[in-house]
Design a protein around this motif. Structure first.
Motif: not given
Length: 285
Positions: A124-132
């Motif tokens: 939610d805080a990221s403007a970038k894609p998340i890689v788990l």
């Protein structure tokens, strides 16, 4: 097509006389770029981020971004202080990165509900894609399949570095299709790609990188015979590079090729002399 495919290098952090060797780091990034890798992971496990200060981490990321010359770079974050992790994600929003590689919190072993809250808050805080980053043998907790499928519904959670070692989970994620599955256990790269995985974030691909890239391309094109032959060719190197704690074998191999000094930060130790000799022979093939 998603950027989360192909062979990615989870970069080591070179040291010279105890300090980060930015010159060696930039030279390695250029070398891997020319070898055809698809992207880079900075400040992941292989980069010894726990041994780097905040200022050193920022400097390493800046060097990688400059040297990558447009190839995608994801930045690793890990820890178990929720407020600090969220602040780090907000800082990374201002960086020219392609995504953030996020592991489960280490040591505290949260519940699966806690993991959902952890990753969702950061996404939610990221403007970038998340890689788990599912790496239970380092964090002490596994991200269960049901949890991963729940997280796959978040629009910014787009891929996974899969170090679970559970082939049923890997296949289920591939079949679900919402997360790009990037293999993180190097001995499972061939199997994951054959099952339909998107690629690998592979520490062992620091060495003989062009052959890892060739294996990926062959399998992506359906050329199983060529992909299998390259996998068999690389098997002795893979075994050697994973026979002692990462990133000691990788650094020993690269030091033997003249790329950097064979230095790690305590409590990590250099590879044994016997392994270094073995790697020198295998790396030269």
């Amino acid at each position: 097509m998603s950027i989360f495919s192909g062979i990615w290098i989870p970069l080591i952090t070179p040291f010279q006389a105890g300090a980060v060797d930015h010159r060696a780091l930039a030279a390695l990034v250029e070398h891997y770029r020319e070898a055809g890798v698809a992207g880079f992971a900075a400040l992941g496990t292989t980069g010894e981020p726990a041994a780097l200060s905040g200022e050193e981490q920022d400097a390493v990321l800046a060097t990688v971004l400059r040297a990558a010359q447009g190839l995608p770079v994801i930045a690793g974050i890990t820890g178990n202080r929720a407020v600090a992790l969220r602040e780090r994600v907000l800082q990374l929003n201002d960086q020219d990165i392609a995504g953030v590689l996020v592991s489960a919190p280490y040591y505290i072993r949260p519940s699966q509900g806690g993991l959902i809250e952890h990753f969702t808050t950061l996404a939610d805080a990221s403007a970038k894609p998340i890689v788990l980053y599912d790496i239970p043998y380092r964090t002490g907790v596994r991200i269960e399949l049901e949890t991963l499928l729940t997280l796959a519904g978040h629009p910014r959670i787009q891929a996974i570095k899969d170090c679970s070692g559970v082939s049923e989970t890997t296949l289920a994620l591939i079949l679900d299709g919402r997360l790009k599955v990037m293999c993180g256990n190097d001995d499972a790269i061939f199997t994951t790609l054959c099952m339909g995985g998107a690629g690998a974030i592979a520490a062992t691909a620091h060495v003989r990188t062009d052959r890892f890239v060739a294996m990926y391309r062959a399998l992506a094109q359906g050329d199983l015979n060529t992909g299998r032959a390259i996998h068999h060719e690389l098997a002795p190197l893979l075994r050697a590079l994973t026979s002692e704690p990462n990133p000691a074998p990788v650094k020993a191999a690269l030091a033997g090729q003249g790329w950097l000094a064979n230095e790690l930060r305590s409590p990590m130790m250099p590879a044994s002399a016997g392994l270094a000799r073995q790697l020198a022979a295998l790396s030269a093939v």
